[in-house]
Design an enzyme around this catalytic site. Sequence first.
Site, PDB file in Angstrom:
ATOM      1  N   HIS A   1       0.761  -1.371  -0.020  1.00 20.56           N
ATOM      2  CA  HIS A   1      -0.071  -0.098   0.115  1.00 20.56           C
ATOM      3  C   HIS A   1       0.850   1.246   0.038  1.00 20.56           C
ATOM      4  CE1 HIS A   1      -2.709  -3.019   2.404  1.00 20.56           C
ATOM      5  NE2 HIS A   1      -3.643  -2.424   1.435  1.00 20.56           N
TER       6      HIS A   1
ATOM      7  N   LYS B   1     -16.390  -6.710   6.179  1.00 26.97           N
ATOM      8  CA  LYS B   1     -15.329  -7.340   6.082  1.00 26.97           C
ATOM      9  C   LYS B   1     -14.815  -8.156   7.128  1.00 26.97           C
ATOM     10  CE  LYS B   1     -13.755  -6.501   1.578  1.00 26.97           C
ATOM     11  NZ  LYS B   1     -12.669  -6.169   0.772  1.00 26.97           N
TER      12      LYS B   1
HETATM   13  P1  ADP Z   1      -9.991  -4.069  -0.202  1.00 34.69           P
HETATM   14  O1  ADP Z   1      -9.869  -2.550  -0.459  1.00 34.69           O
HETATM   15  O2  ADP Z   1     -10.000  -4.797  -1.445  1.00 34.69           O
HETATM   16  O3  ADP Z   1     -10.786  -4.474   1.008  1.00 34.69           O
HETATM   17  P2  ADP Z   1      -6.879  -3.893   0.800  1.00 34.69           P
HETATM   18  O4  ADP Z   1      -7.275  -2.806   1.813  1.00 34.69           O
HETATM   19  O5  ADP Z   1      -6.173  -4.827   0.983  1.00 34.69           O
HETATM   20  O6  ADP Z   1      -8.495  -4.447   0.233  1.00 34.69           O
HETATM   21  O7  ADP Z   1      -6.521  -3.060  -0.431  1.00 34.69           O
HETATM   22  C1  ADP Z   1      -6.836  -1.635  -0.930  1.00 34.69           C
HETATM   23  C2  ADP Z   1      -6.143  -1.521  -2.322  1.00 34.69           C
HETATM   24  O8  ADP Z   1      -4.804  -1.678  -2.268  1.00 34.69           O
HETATM   25  C3  ADP Z   1      -6.906  -2.487  -3.134  1.00 34.69           C
HETATM   26  O9  ADP Z   1      -6.935  -1.888  -4.388  1.00 34.69           O
HETATM   27  C4  ADP Z   1      -5.806  -3.569  -3.297  1.00 34.69           C
HETATM   28  O10 ADP Z   1      -5.603  -4.132  -4.749  1.00 34.69           O
HETATM   29  C5  ADP Z   1      -4.595  -2.840  -3.118  1.00 34.69           C
HETATM   30  N1  ADP Z   1      -3.356  -3.624  -2.589  1.00 34.69           N
HETATM   31  C6  ADP Z   1      -3.413  -4.291  -1.624  1.00 34.69           C
HETATM   32  N2  ADP Z   1      -2.272  -4.907  -1.387  1.00 34.69           N
HETATM   33  C7  ADP Z   1      -1.372  -4.541  -2.188  1.00 34.69           C
HETATM   34  C8  ADP Z   1       0.046  -4.383  -2.453  1.00 34.69           C
HETATM   35  N3  ADP Z   1       0.652  -5.677  -1.991  1.00 34.69           N
HETATM   36  N4  ADP Z   1       0.445  -3.826  -3.584  1.00 34.69           N
HETATM   37  C9  ADP Z   1      -0.375  -2.894  -4.128  1.00 34.69           C
HETATM   38  N5  ADP Z   1      -1.569  -2.595  -3.980  1.00 34.69           N
HETATM   39  C10 ADP Z   1      -2.097  -3.358  -2.946  1.00 34.69           C
END
Ligand code: ADP
Length: 167
Positions: free
Chosen positions: A18, A42
């Site tokens: 992130h 979730k």
């Molecule tokens: P969600 O919003 O789907 O519940 P997350 O909080 O894990 O899930 O992810 C937020 C956003 O960040 C999503 O677009 C996800 O694809 C992206 N994301 C999650 N992990 C990574 C990573 N390792 N690298 C890049 N983007 C990520």
Amino acid sequence: MKKKAVYPGTFDPVTYGHIDLIKRAVKIFDEVIVAVADNAAKNPLLSTSERVDLLKRAVRGMKNVKVESFSELMVDYVESKKINVVLRGLRMISDFEYEFQMALTNRKLNGNIEVIFMMPNELYSFLSSKLIKEVEVIGAELSQFLPFFVEKKLKDKLKEQLKRSKK
Ligand code: ADP
């Protein structure tokens, strides 16, 4: 006019994947708002305020990044900020189907908002918050995936949960 984008997600917890995405986004946008979804559906391990706090620490010192939470429909939240760009990360093909469905659903809900996908450094393309929580339970060393304070919070939280389940 300042070009702003919202990066929404659950962030349960924030990982270097992130953070990598946020660093890329601030090179393109004048301001990036990282928006933590208050989505009980979730069933997150960390509370919304814990997830916000960790993200705030993770982006400390990064200019033009704000962290907030939201509980309304994502497109309504984004529109209320007078922003029309949403960022999402694409790690692998496996993310694609879900992200594609969600982007098109959101487009139906609000046609003024565009979703932009960004790819993290390949070092993080396998990293997911879900897997992190699974390996944390078995005591894996996580410093290459998460800032130390996030790892500590996860450890404390899992210990707390374990204690509660034994009562
Ligand atoms: P969600 O919003 O789907 O519940 P997350 O909080 O894990 O899930 O992810 C937020 C956003 O960040 C999503 O677009 C996800 O694809 C992206 N994301 C999650 N992990 C990574 C990573 N390792 N690298 C890049 N983007 C990520």
